[in-house]
Design a protein around this motif. Sequence first.
Motif, PDB file in Angstrom:
ATOM      1  N   ASN A 112       1.113  -1.739  -0.103  1.00  0.00           N
ATOM      2  CA  ASN A 112       0.330   0.464   0.306  1.00  0.00           C
ATOM      3  C   ASN A 112       0.998   0.918   0.192  1.00  0.00           C
ATOM      4  OD1 ASN A 112      -2.291  -1.144   0.251  1.00  0.00           O
ATOM      5  ND2 ASN A 112      -2.203  -2.014   1.824  1.00  0.00           N
ATOM      6  N   TYR A 113       2.500   1.175   0.202  1.00  0.00           N
ATOM      7  CA  TYR A 113       3.185   2.515   0.597  1.00  0.00           C
ATOM      8  C   TYR A 113       4.124   2.309  -0.483  1.00  0.00           C
ATOM      9  CZ  TYR A 113       0.494   4.545   3.843  1.00  0.00           C
ATOM     10  OH  TYR A 113      -1.120   5.326   4.813  1.00  0.00           O
ATOM     11  N   ASN A 114       4.107   2.994  -1.124  1.00  0.00           N
ATOM     12  CA  ASN A 114       5.876   2.717  -1.585  1.00  0.00           C
ATOM     13  C   ASN A 114       6.592   3.557  -1.611  1.00  0.00           C
ATOM     14  OD1 ASN A 114       7.393   2.764  -4.313  1.00  0.00           O
ATOM     15  ND2 ASN A 114       6.736   4.781  -5.161  1.00  0.00           N
ATOM     16  N   LEU A 115       7.893   1.847  -0.761  1.00  0.00           N
ATOM     17  CA  LEU A 115       9.690   1.776  -0.148  1.00  0.00           C
ATOM     18  C   LEU A 115       9.736   1.454  -1.381  1.00  0.00           C
ATOM     19  CD1 LEU A 115       8.055   0.919   3.487  1.00  0.00           C
ATOM     20  CD2 LEU A 115       8.315   3.805   2.602  1.00  0.00           C
ATOM     21  N   LEU A 116      11.012   2.018  -1.188  1.00  0.00           N
ATOM     22  CA  LEU A 116      12.423   1.338  -2.132  1.00  0.00           C
ATOM     23  C   LEU A 116      12.564   0.013  -1.611  1.00  0.00           C
ATOM     24  CD1 LEU A 116      14.313   2.201  -4.054  1.00  0.00           C
ATOM     25  CD2 LEU A 116      15.972   2.456  -2.412  1.00  0.00           C
ATOM     26  N   SER A 117      12.333  -1.016  -0.444  1.00  0.00           N
ATOM     27  CA  SER A 117      12.560  -1.874  -0.342  1.00  0.00           C
ATOM     28  C   SER A 117      11.768  -2.822  -0.826  1.00  0.00           C
ATOM     29  CB  SER A 117      13.463  -1.967   1.257  1.00  0.00           C
ATOM     30  OG  SER A 117      11.339  -2.074   1.815  1.00  0.00           O
ATOM     31  N   LEU A 118      10.809  -2.558  -0.585  1.00  0.00           N
ATOM     32  CA  LEU A 118       9.597  -3.181  -1.221  1.00  0.00           C
ATOM     33  C   LEU A 118       9.083  -3.579  -2.596  1.00  0.00           C
ATOM     34  CD1 LEU A 118       6.371  -1.770   1.441  1.00  0.00           C
ATOM     35  CD2 LEU A 118       7.614  -4.111   1.701  1.00  0.00           C
ATOM     36  N   GLN A 119       9.601  -2.009  -3.011  1.00  0.00           N
ATOM     37  CA  GLN A 119       9.787  -2.413  -4.672  1.00  0.00           C
ATOM     38  C   GLN A 119      11.320  -3.308  -4.809  1.00  0.00           C
ATOM     39  OE1 GLN A 119       7.837  -0.602  -6.586  1.00  0.00           O
ATOM     40  NE2 GLN A 119       6.657  -0.297  -5.296  1.00  0.00           N
ATOM     41  N   ILE A 120      11.849  -3.998  -4.278  1.00  0.00           N
ATOM     42  CA  ILE A 120      12.934  -4.291  -4.590  1.00  0.00           C
ATOM     43  C   ILE A 120      12.531  -5.738  -4.663  1.00  0.00           C
ATOM     44  CG2 ILE A 120      15.636  -5.465  -3.912  1.00  0.00           C
ATOM     45  CD1 ILE A 120      16.243  -2.238  -3.128  1.00  0.00           C
ATOM     46  N   ALA A 121      12.050  -6.287  -3.532  1.00  0.00           N
ATOM     47  CA  ALA A 121      11.910  -7.011  -3.597  1.00  0.00           C
ATOM     48  C   ALA A 121      10.401  -8.005  -5.065  1.00  0.00           C
ATOM     49  CB  ALA A 121      11.503  -7.433  -2.311  1.00  0.00           C
ATOM     50  N   SER A 122       9.387  -6.909  -5.034  1.00  0.00           N
ATOM     51  CA  SER A 122       8.299  -7.563  -5.636  1.00  0.00           C
ATOM     52  C   SER A 122       9.292  -7.300  -7.104  1.00  0.00           C
ATOM     53  CB  SER A 122       7.514  -6.132  -5.494  1.00  0.00           C
ATOM     54  OG  SER A 122       7.904  -4.999  -6.097  1.00  0.00           O
ATOM     55  N   LEU A 123       9.885  -6.757  -7.356  1.00  0.00           N
ATOM     56  CA  LEU A 123      10.772  -6.913  -8.651  1.00  0.00           C
ATOM     57  C   LEU A 123      11.719  -8.393  -9.160  1.00  0.00           C
ATOM     58  CD1 LEU A 123      11.517  -3.286  -9.513  1.00  0.00           C
ATOM     59  CD2 LEU A 123       9.774  -4.246 -10.891  1.00  0.00           C
ATOM     60  N   ALA A 174      11.393 -11.122  -6.539  1.00  0.00           N
ATOM     61  CA  ALA A 174      10.642 -12.284  -5.934  1.00  0.00           C
ATOM     62  C   ALA A 174       8.864 -12.456  -6.941  1.00  0.00           C
ATOM     63  CB  ALA A 174      10.313 -12.456  -4.466  1.00  0.00           C
ATOM     64  N   SER A 175       8.514 -10.940  -7.185  1.00  0.00           N
ATOM     65  CA  SER A 175       7.143 -11.307  -8.287  1.00  0.00           C
ATOM     66  C   SER A 175       6.286 -12.311  -8.484  1.00  0.00           C
ATOM     67  CB  SER A 175       6.594  -9.674  -8.204  1.00  0.00           C
ATOM     68  OG  SER A 175       5.248 -10.019  -8.142  1.00  0.00           O
ATOM     69  N   ASP A 176       6.119 -12.776  -9.116  1.00  0.00           N
ATOM     70  CA  ASP A 176       5.460 -13.467 -10.142  1.00  0.00           C
ATOM     71  C   ASP A 176       4.614 -13.459 -11.512  1.00  0.00           C
ATOM     72  OD1 ASP A 176       6.079 -15.893  -8.769  1.00  0.00           O
ATOM     73  OD2 ASP A 176       4.168 -15.892  -7.548  1.00  0.00           O
ATOM     74  N   VAL A 177       4.365 -11.799 -10.565  1.00  0.00           N
ATOM     75  CA  VAL A 177       3.899 -10.499 -11.701  1.00  0.00           C
ATOM     76  C   VAL A 177       4.561  -9.540 -12.659  1.00  0.00           C
ATOM     77  CG1 VAL A 177       2.035  -9.221 -12.411  1.00  0.00           C
ATOM     78  CG2 VAL A 177       1.501 -11.469 -10.053  1.00  0.00           C
ATOM     79  N   GLY A 204      15.866  -4.743 -10.461  1.00  0.00           N
ATOM     80  CA  GLY A 204      16.198  -4.511  -9.044  1.00  0.00           C
ATOM     81  C   GLY A 204      16.994  -4.497  -8.132  1.00  0.00           C
ATOM     82  N   SER A 205      17.854  -4.943  -9.273  1.00  0.00           N
ATOM     83  CA  SER A 205      19.695  -4.831  -9.129  1.00  0.00           C
ATOM     84  C   SER A 205      19.675  -3.621  -8.948  1.00  0.00           C
ATOM     85  CB  SER A 205      19.853  -5.608  -9.848  1.00  0.00           C
ATOM     86  OG  SER A 205      20.430  -7.409  -9.829  1.00  0.00           O
ATOM     87  N   ALA A 206      19.312  -3.218 -10.191  1.00  0.00           N
ATOM     88  CA  ALA A 206      19.568  -1.406 -10.100  1.00  0.00           C
ATOM     89  C   ALA A 206      18.971  -0.653  -9.277  1.00  0.00           C
ATOM     90  CB  ALA A 206      18.957  -0.872 -11.777  1.00  0.00           C
ATOM     91  N   LEU A 207      17.994  -1.383  -8.524  1.00  0.00           N
ATOM     92  CA  LEU A 207      17.062  -0.281  -7.007  1.00  0.00           C
ATOM     93  C   LEU A 207      18.181  -0.401  -6.020  1.00  0.00           C
ATOM     94  CD1 LEU A 207      13.418  -0.776  -8.044  1.00  0.00           C
ATOM     95  CD2 LEU A 207      14.924   1.793  -8.178  1.00  0.00           C
ATOM     96  N   GLY A 208      18.414  -1.991  -5.961  1.00  0.00           N
ATOM     97  CA  GLY A 208      19.262  -2.544  -4.650  1.00  0.00           C
ATOM     98  C   GLY A 208      20.418  -1.946  -5.466  1.00  0.00           C
ATOM     99  N   VAL A 209      21.327  -1.176  -6.155  1.00  0.00           N
ATOM    100  CA  VAL A 209      22.746  -0.659  -5.980  1.00  0.00           C
ATOM    101  C   VAL A 209      22.170   0.811  -5.506  1.00  0.00           C
ATOM    102  CG1 VAL A 209      24.006   0.337  -7.941  1.00  0.00           C
ATOM    103  CG2 VAL A 209      23.828  -1.737  -7.698  1.00  0.00           C
ATOM    104  N   LEU A 210      21.151   1.433  -6.315  1.00  0.00           N
ATOM    105  CA  LEU A 210      21.123   2.581  -5.282  1.00  0.00           C
ATOM    106  C   LEU A 210      20.162   3.065  -3.758  1.00  0.00           C
ATOM    107  CD1 LEU A 210      18.682   4.081  -8.509  1.00  0.00           C
ATOM    108  CD2 LEU A 210      20.511   4.651  -7.920  1.00  0.00           C
ATOM    109  N   LEU A 211      20.259   1.313  -3.769  1.00  0.00           N
ATOM    110  CA  LEU A 211      20.023   1.225  -2.242  1.00  0.00           C
ATOM    111  C   LEU A 211      21.599   1.886  -1.446  1.00  0.00           C
ATOM    112  CD1 LEU A 211      18.423   1.007   0.295  1.00  0.00           C
ATOM    113  CD2 LEU A 211      18.708  -0.769   0.205  1.00  0.00           C
TER     114      LEU A 211
END
Length: 283
Positions: free
Chosen positions: A231-242, A244-247, A254-261
């Motif tokens: 429900n809330y847009n956080l960086l760690s949640l976005q990385i996980a969704s990219l 481990a998500s099935d959709v 996700g790796s690019a976001l991880g590098v930025l994190l």
Amino acid sequence: MKKSKKQQVMFIGMFIPFILLVIGFELGPLLAMVRNSFMADDGVTPSIIQFKTVFQNAYYLQAIKNSVVISFISAITSIVLATICAYSITRFSTKVQDRMMMIANMTSNFEGIPLSFSYIILLGSNGLFTILFSKLGLDVFAQFNLYSWTGLILVYVYFQIPLAIMLIYPAYYGIEQQWKEAAALLGATNARFWFHIGIPYLLPSIVGTFSILFANAMGAYATAYALVGSNYNLLSLQIASLVASDVTLKPQLGSALGVLLAATMLGAMWINERMMRRVRRDL
């Protein structure tokens, strides 16, 4: 007496398992993440398309902003409260201090899904305290929503404060009693002593602890996921969704976001180091 060559070889050999562990579980995944971040969606073609996608997409930029803001607020709140609490602990007997530090150590590790579940049971929409105060006619939590930014910061602060206490608490023992006595002889009040001597002495520890709390909050995933889900847009949640998500499975993005994190955390630590050097130079 110098060690023999055989003893030196044996000493170095003892560290080989540790070195392999660091390479396999820390450096290996880090290098793989950096490599994948510079790959196209096929995972084979070298490209910077993933970083272009991040910086051209307002949704991902919002995730970075939200994570930085919530980490900063929770770290500031925790460091202020922990500094006061750590000082209060030093006023008790040694036996009580040991017990309180044991409690702080235990609560600092109580995070993730168990912590979120506990808050939901106590302060959720149908939580124990929410219903109890409602039955008593006290609308204490009428305007409070656990599944909001306020609730998320509250949960973050819960496990940040004990960690900050354990990091700041030892610094108080560096303040010598003679300093207080000398300041008192010169006519300084207790408040002036802390303003001119105590707080400047503690400042490097406080700033260093702040950077740790900031990085800890930036990387928190399980707590936020269990409490607010997507429900809330956080960086760690976005990385996980990219990752481990099935959709929306896009491990390269996700790796690019991880590098930025990781870059954000390193940037915070670099700023902290610069500030600590300036503080030590001015003392």
